[in-house]
Design a protein around this motif. Structure first.
Motif, short mmCIF file in Angstrom:
data_model
loop_
_atom_site.label_atom_id
_atom_site.label_comp_id
_atom_site.label_asym_id
_atom_site.label_seq_id
_atom_site.Cartn_x
_atom_site.Cartn_y
_atom_site.Cartn_z
N ASP A 62 -50.10 -4.13 48.32
CA ASP A 62 -49.23 -4.38 47.17
C ASP A 62 -49.15 -3.20 46.22
O ASP A 62 -48.27 -3.16 45.35
CB ASP A 62 -49.72 -5.61 46.40
N HIS A 63 -50.07 -2.25 46.38
CA HIS A 63 -50.09 -1.10 45.47
C HIS A 63 -49.02 -0.07 45.81
O HIS A 63 -48.67 0.76 44.98
CB HIS A 63 -51.47 -0.42 45.53
N LEU A 64 -48.49 -0.12 47.03
CA LEU A 64 -47.51 0.88 47.45
C LEU A 64 -46.16 0.65 46.76
O LEU A 64 -45.69 -0.48 46.66
CB LEU A 64 -47.32 0.84 48.96
N LEU A 65 -45.55 1.75 46.30
CA LEU A 65 -44.27 1.66 45.61
C LEU A 65 -43.15 2.38 46.32
O LEU A 65 -41.99 1.97 46.26
CB LEU A 65 -44.39 2.22 44.19
N PHE A 66 -43.47 3.49 47.00
CA PHE A 66 -42.43 4.30 47.62
C PHE A 66 -42.90 4.80 48.98
O PHE A 66 -44.10 4.89 49.26
CB PHE A 66 -42.06 5.51 46.74
N ARG A 126 -39.83 -3.12 44.57
CA ARG A 126 -41.06 -3.11 43.78
C ARG A 126 -40.91 -2.16 42.60
O ARG A 126 -41.43 -2.42 41.51
CB ARG A 126 -42.24 -2.69 44.65
N ALA A 127 -40.23 -1.05 42.85
CA ALA A 127 -39.95 -0.08 41.79
C ALA A 127 -38.70 0.68 42.19
O ALA A 127 -38.53 1.03 43.36
CB ALA A 127 -41.12 0.88 41.59
N ARG A 177 -50.07 5.43 45.83
CA ARG A 177 -48.90 4.57 45.62
C ARG A 177 -47.73 4.96 46.53
O ARG A 177 -46.70 4.31 46.52
CB ARG A 177 -48.43 4.67 44.16
N ILE A 178 -47.91 6.06 47.25
CA ILE A 178 -46.84 6.60 48.10
C ILE A 178 -47.31 6.58 49.55
O ILE A 178 -48.42 7.05 49.85
CB ILE A 178 -46.48 8.04 47.69
N LEU A 179 -46.49 6.06 50.42
CA LEU A 179 -46.81 5.99 51.84
C LEU A 179 -45.98 7.03 52.59
O LEU A 179 -44.76 7.04 52.49
CB LEU A 179 -46.49 4.60 52.39
N GLU A 180 -46.65 7.89 53.34
CA GLU A 180 -45.95 8.89 54.14
C GLU A 180 -45.96 8.46 55.60
O GLU A 180 -47.01 8.21 56.18
CB GLU A 180 -46.61 10.27 54.00
N ILE A 226 -39.38 0.14 48.25
CA ILE A 226 -39.90 -0.95 49.09
C ILE A 226 -39.39 -2.26 48.52
O ILE A 226 -39.69 -2.60 47.37
CB ILE A 226 -41.44 -0.94 49.12
N ARG A 227 -38.61 -2.99 49.30
CA ARG A 227 -38.09 -4.27 48.83
C ARG A 227 -39.23 -5.27 48.65
O ARG A 227 -40.22 -5.26 49.38
CB ARG A 227 -37.07 -4.81 49.82
#
Length: 305
Positions: free
Chosen positions: A223-227, A251-252, A203-206, A241-242
């Motif tokens: 769509d699963h990514l939140l931060f 998104r969150a 859920r986190i993209l680095e 993420i807007r």
């Protein structure tokens, strides 16, 4: 044929011929820029490009005006100004002159045409009323560029030409910045796509550095990514993420208990050593290290449920 003269009209100036001059002087730096309404100059001829004057549009003979009765139109039916016409015929070569990769030429050309050239065309042709910009009307690019014209009573010899030359440098900065931004977005998209693939179902993209990421995330359907986390000069950022480019809604959000806290107070609220700052609007937080930023992101995901 060698281009020796770039010809546009004399007197006051508007954004369209000014921006056209940005493109043409880059492509033909040795050509003389002539501002005149003399028939001998504004008639097509060998070695000459005529634009925003001459009452004709004939690309074969290198004349690009839009003030004639048969206004040149895009396929969409929207009118061209001289800038849109010059961009249509010389934009790809201009991008090559700026060393834009060949693979990116069409997309950047079309993007610039839609969001930069077209609004200038519409404003110049009166399709967009100044009132459409509301209280920001004086801050549109055409208005800003045209504000560089001399005052009505500054009639000393050469005043218009001197102002045009000064405004040309300003216009060049805006055009090149707009192109650079689009080229950078293309580079960022490739990097974000690679990071999304590496992240898998996380859920986190680095990311390896701060860069535009939302459009690439949307393109990838991630769509699963939140931060997102990434390093900065001497710390790490955690951002939301807007949902789209038309809203600030994320998104969150980051946890409400972190809002507006810094340093020890944020460490205590989050339980993460090295947490340094969380914006009151909960769209960005900062940590001393990657490990701290990642832990804060993990906690934000858990609290989101």
């Amino acid at each position: 044929m060698t281009i020796t003269h770039l010809v546009t009209h004399s007197g006051g100036f508007h954004a369209d011929e000014l921006l056209s001059s940005v493109i043409l002087t880059r492509l033909f730096p040795k050509a003389a820029l002539v501002r005149s309404r003399d028939r001998d100059w504004i008639t097509p001829g060998p070695g000459r490009i005529v634009y925003d004057v001459g009452r004709a549009y004939d690309a074969e003979h290198r004349i690009f005006d839009h003030h004639q009765a048969a206004v040149p139109l895009r396929e969409s039916g929207e009118p061209y100004s001289s800038f849109g016409l010059i961009w249509k015929h010389y934009g790809h070569d201009y991008l090559r002159a700026l060393a834009i990769p060949e693979a990116d030429l069409d997309e950047i050309h079309d993007s610039f045409d839609r969001s930069f050239a077209l609004p200038v065309d519409l404003a110049d042709n009166g399709v967009i009323e100044p009132s459409a910009a509301g209280p920001l009307a004086d801050l549109t690019l055409p208005a800003l560029l045209e504000s560089l014209k001399p005052a009505f009573d500054a009639r000393q010899a050469g005043a218009d030409d001197a102002a045009f030359t000064g405004a040309l440098s300003v216009a060049r900065v805006f055009v090149e910045a707009a192109i650079d931004r689009r080229a950078a977005r293309r580079r960022a998209e490739a990097m974000v796509m690679a990071a999304i693939e590496e992240a898998g179902a996380a859920r986190i993209l680095e990311l390896p550095m701060g860069m535009p990421f939302r459009s690439a995330i949307e393109t990838a359907g991630a769509d699963h990514l939140l931060f997102v986390i990434h390093p900065r000069d001497d710390d790490w950022a955690l951002t939301t993420i807007r949902k789209s480019g038309d809203t600030f809604e994320a998104r969150a959000d980051l946890p409400a208990a972190w809002a507006g806290l810094t340093d020890a107070a944020l460490e205590e609220a989050s339980g993460v050593e090295g947490a340094r700052f969380c914006h009151n609007a909960r769209f960005i937080a900062v940590a001393n290290t990657r490990e701290a930023a990642l832990r804060m992101a993990e906690l934000a995901v858990e609290m989101e449920g």
